[in-house]
Design a protein around this motif. Structure first.
Motif, PDB file in Angstrom:
ATOM      1  N   LEU A   1      36.920  47.328   7.190  1.00  0.00           N
ATOM      2  CA  LEU A   1      36.475  46.182   6.405  1.00  0.00           C
ATOM      3  C   LEU A   1      35.728  45.191   7.296  1.00  0.00           C
ATOM      4  O   LEU A   1      36.008  45.090   8.497  1.00  0.00           O
ATOM      5  CB  LEU A   1      37.673  45.490   5.745  1.00  0.00           C
ATOM      6  CG  LEU A   1      38.507  46.343   4.791  1.00  0.00           C
ATOM      7  CD1 LEU A   1      39.736  45.568   4.330  1.00  0.00           C
ATOM      8  CD2 LEU A   1      37.673  46.775   3.598  1.00  0.00           C
TER       9      LEU A   1
ATOM     10  N   ASN B   1      43.632  38.517   8.322  1.00  0.00           N
ATOM     11  CA  ASN B   1      42.480  39.245   7.787  1.00  0.00           C
ATOM     12  C   ASN B   1      41.248  38.360   7.606  1.00  0.00           C
ATOM     13  O   ASN B   1      40.156  38.865   7.352  1.00  0.00           O
ATOM     14  CB  ASN B   1      42.851  39.892   6.459  1.00  0.00           C
ATOM     15  CG  ASN B   1      43.728  41.110   6.641  1.00  0.00           C
ATOM     16  OD1 ASN B   1      43.245  42.197   6.926  1.00  0.00           O
ATOM     17  ND2 ASN B   1      45.041  40.931   6.509  1.00  0.00           N
TER      18      ASN B   1
ATOM     19  N   ARG C   1      41.628  45.403   8.467  1.00  0.00           N
ATOM     20  CA  ARG C   1      40.181  45.605   8.605  1.00  0.00           C
ATOM     21  C   ARG C   1      39.849  46.862   9.392  1.00  0.00           C
ATOM     22  O   ARG C   1      38.956  47.617   9.010  1.00  0.00           O
ATOM     23  CB  ARG C   1      39.554  44.364   9.263  1.00  0.00           C
ATOM     24  CG  ARG C   1      39.605  43.125   8.367  1.00  0.00           C
ATOM     25  CD  ARG C   1      39.156  41.876   9.095  1.00  0.00           C
ATOM     26  NE  ARG C   1      40.058  41.530  10.190  1.00  0.00           N
ATOM     27  CZ  ARG C   1      39.940  40.426  10.924  1.00  0.00           C
ATOM     28  NH1 ARG C   1      38.951  39.576  10.688  1.00  0.00           N
ATOM     29  NH2 ARG C   1      40.798  40.176  11.892  1.00  0.00           N
TER      30      ARG C   1
ATOM     31  N   THR D   1      34.518  41.494   8.910  1.00  0.00           N
ATOM     32  CA  THR D   1      35.167  40.237   9.261  1.00  0.00           C
ATOM     33  C   THR D   1      34.482  39.105   8.501  1.00  0.00           C
ATOM     34  O   THR D   1      33.275  38.885   8.673  1.00  0.00           O
ATOM     35  CB  THR D   1      35.068  39.979  10.778  1.00  0.00           C
ATOM     36  OG1 THR D   1      35.711  41.044  11.468  1.00  0.00           O
ATOM     37  CG2 THR D   1      35.714  38.658  11.147  1.00  0.00           C
TER      38      THR D   1
END
Length: 359
Positions: A190, A302, A185, A192
């Motif tokens: 990216l 992730n 991330r 969460t």
């Protein structure tokens, strides 16, 4: 007649891995490239910078010592004096190259002091490598004998040892959960996917620790020629020591055992128990189980929400060499499970045969 000199593939792999990490750390975060419009080598004649401290100088000296140290036994087929000189030249060239490239990054400042300190570190590391490195990686050394007795032969064994060394480096990332690797991330900016919930967070953290410990233990088992629980125990203890060191250095106030959360403790106990059971299975199954654990652990990392209770010292992490080191550990932690998965796939993760497991 003098005995023939030998180059060490293991030392070469370590030197290559360290060199790649140095380049990444010095150029992190690789964004905002632009042409400054000035001669690229102007920094070599710049006056002494005002913002330097003795800590910066020491870190720039000792930080590159392992690279030149490993280079000397990696160049072992050359005469020793030539190997030392070539290791110093390669180290100085690497430092000059990355400092020159920093001209094109707005978040970096090229420094002739860094080049000088790195060169001094290269000299010290090369001299130490000539004195102790060649003996450490020599065919008759204790390390080599242990490697031949315990680790699978050839390049697969050497790459496996480097992989375990890199795993220890991942644990020096202060804000990650215990044994957590593979978080993409931050690397790709990216979002969460899950919001923080205390009860759910403990479960996710425990599952991450369990799966990652299982993956590391079984991967380490795959590189062993003759199985023994003691190297695995030593590897895990070194990992916990690295995590403790990171917590003590980067958390404010210092809390060396901040990683010992309820989820971490549950995962550590469950992972150790599950690893013990899996090690009783046939050797050929260890690679497959390690790959499955890597996939599960990476997916959970992730998906895990951010932990809002980590008291990391943001100002310290952003400072100079700590920023370099933090970027380096973050990259290693992000990519480690994918490197391990590729390693297991390429080696077949089925050797050595089961008959050597209980020798």
């Amino acid at each position: 007649m003098p005995s023939p000199r030998h180059s060490s593939p293991l030392a070469a792999y370590f030197a290559a891995a360290i060199g790649i990490l140095i380049v990444y750390a010095c150029l992190h975060p690789f964004t905002g490239w632009r042409n400054p419009g000035l001669p690229v080598f102007d920094f070599l004649s710049a006056p002494w910078p005002r913002y330097y401290t003795w800590v910066d100088l020491v870190v720039n000296v000792i930080g590159i010592v392992p690279f030149s140290f490993a280079l000397v036994p990696a160049l072992g087929r050359l005469p020793r004096v030539l190997a030392v000189l070539l290791a110093i030249l390669i180290t100085a060239s690497l430092s000059l190259s990355v400092e020159t490239l920093q001209n094109f990054l707005p978040t970096r400042v090229s420094s002739n002091v860094d080049v000088g300190c790195n060169t001094i570190g290269g000299i010290l590391g090369a001299l130490a490598g000539a004195r102790w490195g060649s003996g450490l990686f020599a065919p008759t050394s204790g390390l080599t004998r242990w490697r031949q007795r315990r680790i699978v032969p050839g390049h697969s064994g050497e790459i496996g040892l480097v992989l375990m060394g890199l795993w220890l480096l991942t644990l020096l990332t202060p804000e990650s959960l215990l044994f957590a690797t593979g978080d993409l991330r931050r690397l790709f900016d990216l979002p969460t996917p899950l919001q923080f919930n205390p009860t759910r967070f403990v479960k996710v953290e425990a599952a991450i620790t369990t799966s990652q410990l299982l993956a590391v233990g079984l991967t380490a088992s795959c590189i062993m020629r003759r199985f023994s629980p003691w190297p695995l125990a030593a590897l895990v203890l070194l990992g916990l020591g690295a995590k403790t060191l990171a917590a003590a250095a980067f958390f404010s106030p210092g809390d060396p055992f901040h990683w010992m959360t309820p989820g971490g403790q549950i995962g550590l106990a469950a992972g150790a128990a599950l690893l013990g059971v899996c090690l009783l299975l046939p050797k050929r199954s260890h690679g497959m189980l390690a790959g499955m654990a890597l996939l599960v652990g990476t997916a959970l990392v992730n998906l895990a929400p951010e932990n809002p209770f980590l008291p990391s010292d943001v100002e310290l992490i952003r400072h100079g060499n700590f920023l370099n080191f933090h970027g380096l550990t973050q990259l290693t932690a992000s990519l480690w499970p994918f490197a391990a998965f590729a390693y297991l796939g390429l080696t077949g993760a089925s050797a050595p045969e089961d008959k050597g497991r209980r020798s």
